[in-house]
Scaffold this active site. Structure first.
Site, PDB file in Angstrom:
ATOM      1  CB  CYS A 185     -35.326  31.349 -75.878  1.00  0.00           C
ATOM      2  SG  CYS A 185     -35.114  29.782 -75.001  1.00  0.00           S
ATOM      3  CB  CYS A 232     -40.364  20.898 -75.124  1.00  0.00           C
ATOM      4  SG  CYS A 232     -42.061  20.347 -74.842  1.00  0.00           S
ATOM      5  CB  CYS A 279     -41.843  13.504 -73.787  1.00  0.00           C
ATOM      6  SG  CYS A 279     -40.206  14.209 -74.089  1.00  0.00           S
ATOM      7  CB  CYS A 290     -40.488  32.738 -76.968  1.00  0.00           C
ATOM      8  SG  CYS A 290     -41.734  31.638 -76.266  1.00  0.00           S
ATOM      9  CG  ASP A 299     -56.946  17.839 -71.494  1.00  0.00           C
ATOM     10  OD1 ASP A 299     -56.993  18.285 -72.649  1.00  0.00           O
ATOM     11  OD2 ASP A 299     -56.129  16.991 -71.122  1.00  0.00           O
ATOM     12  CB  CYS A 341     -39.438  26.642 -70.489  1.00  0.00           C
ATOM     13  SG  CYS A 341     -40.085  28.320 -70.706  1.00  0.00           S
ATOM     14  CB  CYS A 361     -45.213  14.823 -80.039  1.00  0.00           C
ATOM     15  SG  CYS A 361     -45.304  15.266 -78.293  1.00  0.00           S
ATOM     16  CB  CYS A 417     -37.847  18.157 -79.641  1.00  0.00           C
ATOM     17  SG  CYS A 417     -39.067  16.925 -80.169  1.00  0.00           S
ATOM     18  CB  CYS A 450     -38.915  24.359 -75.951  1.00  0.00           C
ATOM     19  SG  CYS A 450     -39.466  25.631 -77.124  1.00  0.00           S
TER      20      CYS A 450
END
Length: 343
Positions: A186, A239, A236, A183, A129, A243, A209, A193, A189
């Protein structure tokens, strides 16, 4: 060799491992260009600065022949959304409540990489990352899971509480089959938000975001978004937390990811100076945003708290040396008094 790598990775503490070719996601460059053209990266100029490398793992290191993608779980024990109701306290994203994952994951990657060189030779590069690597598309290509409608990686046997690390190697290793989305219909998520940061399924506008606003965004946050931030002061998890695939989430193995403290009091955090901030978050990823941006977030949470007793903690900062902190303090004081904000 592939089976040995997988076994060794699990021994090191990773929960899943997959392999893909560096050129396994040819569509990534186009998606990134569209994201940048729309300005959805906000102030994250570094995404555009190294666009060529970010859009193609093969361009980042042309000598690489295989990419080993590894997942490490940081699954919380409880409901991370429960803290949103404690208005006198600040909510910190699950991943940042313990030690800095960059250090912990990279340590494991380096050990695995050294072992790989000893076993099979070749050269390696490890990434966590901090380099222009699009780990999530590569992870989907390597079969670990898929990028959900919230754009994060999730898997049927992982949930979505995972960190990703990558080992690029010059060795030829058999790639895994890519995963596809599960997914279905659905939209949990997307629906949860607070700032409506998803223009469409599988798309994110970082400028709305809360994770971006509290971590990457410099200066004052747009007034229209401040109220939606609630008491989220770093990141945050909304989302991620809703799930349905998290019912299959694997438990975190690394004790370093466990929260050091409970939810911190906003009044206490607002009083932090630079030295106090650095001392408190020395081993946390929070340290990289610095005291000013962090206290700015805390003041937004105070303004959203609806608790007049927190007004004093904000009032002492209305003349802070940092303009964004001073602006946030004035906003918080005015909001607690029920005054209209004039900037």
């Amino acid at each position: 060799m592939k089976r040995k790598v997988q076994a060794r990775a699990l021994e090191e503490g990773f929960v899943k491992v997959g392999i893909c070719r560096p050129d396994a996601v040819p569509e990534a460059a186009g998606r990134l260009r569209a994201f940048l053209d729309a300005g959805r990266h906000g102030q994250m100029g570094w995404m555009a600065d190294r666009e060529e490398w970010r859009g193609s793992a093969a361009a980042l290191w042309p000598e690489a022949r295989s990419v080993i993608i590894l997942a490490e779980a940081y699954t919380p024990d409880g409901d991370p959304l429960a803290g949103l109701a404690q208005r006198d306290r600040g909510v910190i994203s699950v991943y940042a409540q313990g030690k800095d994952y960059h250090d912990l994951v990279k340590r494991r990657l380096k050990r695995l990489g050294r072992w790989l060189i000893e076993q099979a030779g070749g050269e390696i590069k490890v990434f966590v990352d901090t380099a222009p690597v699009m780990e999530k598309p590569l992870a989907q290509a390597a079969g670990l899971g898929w990028q959900g409608k919230h754009t994060n990686l999730l898997g049927r046997d992982l949930g979505n509480w995972v960190f990703l690390g990558a080992i690029f190697t010059t060795l030829e290793l058999e790639p895994d089959a890519p995963e596809v989305s599960h997914c279905g219909t659905c939209t949990a998520c997307l629906d949860i938000c607070p700032t409506r940061a998803f223009p469409a399924p599988y798309q994110l506008d970082a400028r709305r975001c809360i994770s971006y606003l509290t971590i990457e965004h410099k200066g004052p946050v747009d007034t229209e978004l401040r109220a939606f931030m609630g008491n989220r002061i770093y990141g945050c998890d909304d989302c991620l937390a809703v799930c349905p695939w998290n019912k299959f989430a694997v438990a975190a193995r690394e004790i370093g990811y466990r929260p050091k403290h409970g939810l911190p009091e906003l009044a206490e955090l607002a009083a932090l100076d630079d030295a106090g901030f650095r001392a408190r978050f020395a081993e946390s990823p929070i340290k990289r945003i610095g005291r000013d941006r962090f206290v700015r977030n805390v003041l937004y949470a105070i303004g959203n708290s609806g608790l007049p007793q927190l007004g004093e903690a904000a009032a002492v900062l209305v003349e802070d040396d940092d303009p964004a902190v001073a602006d946030a303090a004035r906003w918080a004081v005015g909001r607690l008094r029920g005054e209209a904000w004039t900037g």
